[in-house]
Design a protein around this motif. Structure first.
Motif, PDB file in Angstrom:
ATOM      1  N   ARG A  11       0.829  -1.212   0.000  1.00 25.92           N
ATOM      2  CA  ARG A  11       0.000   0.000   0.000  1.00 25.92           C
ATOM      3  C   ARG A  11       0.862   1.260   0.000  1.00 25.92           C
ATOM      4  O   ARG A  11       0.557   2.231  -0.703  1.00 25.92           O
ATOM      5  CB  ARG A  11      -0.929  -0.002   1.201  1.00 25.92           C
ATOM      6  N   ASN A  12       1.940   1.257   0.786  1.00 25.65           N
ATOM      7  CA  ASN A  12       2.836   2.414   0.818  1.00 25.65           C
ATOM      8  C   ASN A  12       3.509   2.639  -0.534  1.00 25.65           C
ATOM      9  O   ASN A  12       3.644   3.778  -0.990  1.00 25.65           O
ATOM     10  CB  ASN A  12       3.893   2.256   1.918  1.00 25.65           C
ATOM     11  N   GLN A  13       3.920   1.564  -1.167  1.00 29.57           N
ATOM     12  CA  GLN A  13       4.524   1.679  -2.494  1.00 29.57           C
ATOM     13  C   GLN A  13       3.522   2.241  -3.501  1.00 29.57           C
ATOM     14  O   GLN A  13       3.868   3.101  -4.327  1.00 29.57           O
ATOM     15  CB  GLN A  13       5.025   0.318  -2.968  1.00 29.57           C
ATOM     16  N   LEU A  14       2.285   1.778  -3.430  1.00 35.06           N
ATOM     17  CA  LEU A  14       1.262   2.273  -4.353  1.00 35.06           C
ATOM     18  C   LEU A  14       0.927   3.736  -4.094  1.00 35.06           C
ATOM     19  O   LEU A  14       0.706   4.506  -5.036  1.00 35.06           O
ATOM     20  CB  LEU A  14       0.004   1.403  -4.279  1.00 35.06           C
ATOM     21  N   ASN A  18       1.187   6.590  -6.787  1.00 40.18           N
ATOM     22  CA  ASN A  18       0.038   7.456  -7.070  1.00 40.18           C
ATOM     23  C   ASN A  18       0.436   8.925  -7.057  1.00 40.18           C
ATOM     24  O   ASN A  18      -0.049   9.721  -7.870  1.00 40.18           O
ATOM     25  CB  ASN A  18      -1.082   7.232  -6.056  1.00 40.18           C
ATOM     26  N   LYS A  19       1.313   9.310  -6.126  1.00 42.06           N
ATOM     27  CA  LYS A  19       1.764  10.706  -6.052  1.00 42.06           C
ATOM     28  C   LYS A  19       2.654  11.076  -7.229  1.00 42.06           C
ATOM     29  O   LYS A  19       2.651  12.216  -7.678  1.00 42.06           O
ATOM     30  CB  LYS A  19       2.516  10.948  -4.739  1.00 42.06           C
ATOM     31  N   THR A  20       3.409  10.112  -7.724  1.00 43.84           N
ATOM     32  CA  THR A  20       4.352  10.375  -8.810  1.00 43.84           C
ATOM     33  C   THR A  20       3.675  10.419 -10.169  1.00 43.84           C
ATOM     34  O   THR A  20       3.995  11.276 -10.996  1.00 43.84           O
ATOM     35  CB  THR A  20       5.466   9.299  -8.807  1.00 43.84           C
ATOM     36  N   ILE A  21       2.757   9.496 -10.398  1.00 49.41           N
ATOM     37  CA  ILE A  21       2.073   9.425 -11.705  1.00 49.41           C
ATOM     38  C   ILE A  21       0.561   9.319 -11.493  1.00 49.41           C
ATOM     39  O   ILE A  21      -0.063   8.306 -11.822  1.00 49.41           O
ATOM     40  CB  ILE A  21       2.618   8.266 -12.568  1.00 49.41           C
ATOM     41  N   ARG A  26      -4.748   6.754 -11.706  1.00 51.01           N
ATOM     42  CA  ARG A  26      -6.207   6.969 -11.720  1.00 51.01           C
ATOM     43  C   ARG A  26      -6.845   6.214 -12.886  1.00 51.01           C
ATOM     44  O   ARG A  26      -7.900   5.599 -12.738  1.00 51.01           O
ATOM     45  CB  ARG A  26      -6.533   8.456 -11.819  1.00 51.01           C
ATOM     46  N   ALA A  27      -6.210   6.278 -14.042  1.00 49.92           N
ATOM     47  CA  ALA A  27      -6.742   5.580 -15.218  1.00 49.92           C
ATOM     48  C   ALA A  27      -6.740   4.066 -14.991  1.00 49.92           C
ATOM     49  O   ALA A  27      -7.719   3.381 -15.326  1.00 49.92           O
ATOM     50  CB  ALA A  27      -5.920   5.934 -16.456  1.00 49.92           C
ATOM     51  N   GLU A  60       3.937 -11.513  -5.364  1.00 53.33           N
ATOM     52  CA  GLU A  60       3.516 -11.529  -3.962  1.00 53.33           C
ATOM     53  C   GLU A  60       2.642 -10.325  -3.610  1.00 53.33           C
ATOM     54  O   GLU A  60       1.690 -10.462  -2.844  1.00 53.33           O
ATOM     55  CB  GLU A  60       4.727 -11.601  -3.032  1.00 53.33           C
ATOM     56  N   ALA A  61       2.960  -9.151  -4.146  1.00 48.36           N
ATOM     57  CA  ALA A  61       2.132  -7.975  -3.874  1.00 48.36           C
ATOM     58  C   ALA A  61       0.712  -8.188  -4.396  1.00 48.36           C
ATOM     59  O   ALA A  61      -0.269  -7.837  -3.728  1.00 48.36           O
ATOM     60  CB  ALA A  61       2.759  -6.725  -4.507  1.00 48.36           C
ATOM     61  N   CYS A  62       0.590  -8.796  -5.563  1.00 46.25           N
ATOM     62  CA  CYS A  62      -0.731  -9.086  -6.124  1.00 46.25           C
ATOM     63  C   CYS A  62      -1.457 -10.126  -5.275  1.00 46.25           C
ATOM     64  O   CYS A  62      -2.661 -10.004  -5.026  1.00 46.25           O
ATOM     65  CB  CYS A  62      -0.599  -9.603  -7.553  1.00 46.25           C
ATOM     66  N   ILE A  63      -0.728 -11.148  -4.840  1.00 49.85           N
ATOM     67  CA  ILE A  63      -1.332 -12.188  -4.006  1.00 49.85           C
ATOM     68  C   ILE A  63      -1.953 -11.573  -2.762  1.00 49.85           C
ATOM     69  O   ILE A  63      -3.110 -11.831  -2.443  1.00 49.85           O
ATOM     70  CB  ILE A  63      -0.298 -13.274  -3.631  1.00 49.85           C
ATOM     71  N   VAL A  64      -1.193 -10.750  -2.049  1.00 48.58           N
ATOM     72  CA  VAL A  64      -1.702 -10.207  -0.787  1.00 48.58           C
ATOM     73  C   VAL A  64      -2.899  -9.287  -1.022  1.00 48.58           C
ATOM     74  O   VAL A  64      -3.866  -9.305  -0.252  1.00 48.58           O
ATOM     75  CB  VAL A  64      -0.583  -9.530   0.048  1.00 48.58           C
TER      76      VAL A  64
END
Length: 112
Positions: A11-14, A18-21, A26-27, A60-64
């Motif tokens: 979540r932190n990585q996302l 999100n802030k960068t792009i 959003r798309a 793994e990120a997708c799995i969780v």
């Protein structure tokens, strides 16, 4: 590292992405929303498909993220097991190793 830690880290990585792009994320979010809300398959079935792809692609990120969605959707351990069995049949040994990770994630996320 626990699966809860992986979920928070993802979540932190996302959030940083999100802030960068923001326009791109959003798309992508809009695409996800339209796919999950439209069509003839229900949300849980679509999340089962997403979990199978996450395991087969060894993400793994997708799995969780998809296990979390399935727990919220009321998926049982037996349903998760069926999805993982199909993924192993389609993806062989590497899918078996990540199926074990996905089941561990489900067990951890439903333990408390």
């Amino acid at each position: 590292m626990s699966w809860a830690d992986k979920l928070n880290g993802t979540r932190n990585q996302l959030r940083a992405l999100n802030k960068t792009i923001p326009e791109t994320t959003r798309a992508f979010g809009a695409l996800g929303k339209s796919v999950k809300e439209g069509g003839v398959l229900d949300f849980k079935t679509k999340e089962f498909i997403a979990l199978g792809i996450a395991v087969a692609d060894r993400c793994e990120a997708c799995i969780v993220l998809h296990i979390e969605a399935l727990v919220r959707a009321g998926a049982s351990r037996e349903e998760i097991g069926d999805v993982l069995a199909m993924t192993i049949q389609m993806g062989g040994g590497p899918s078996m190793m990540y199926a074990a990770k996905a089941l561990e994630c489900y067990d951890e996320m439903t333990a408390g």
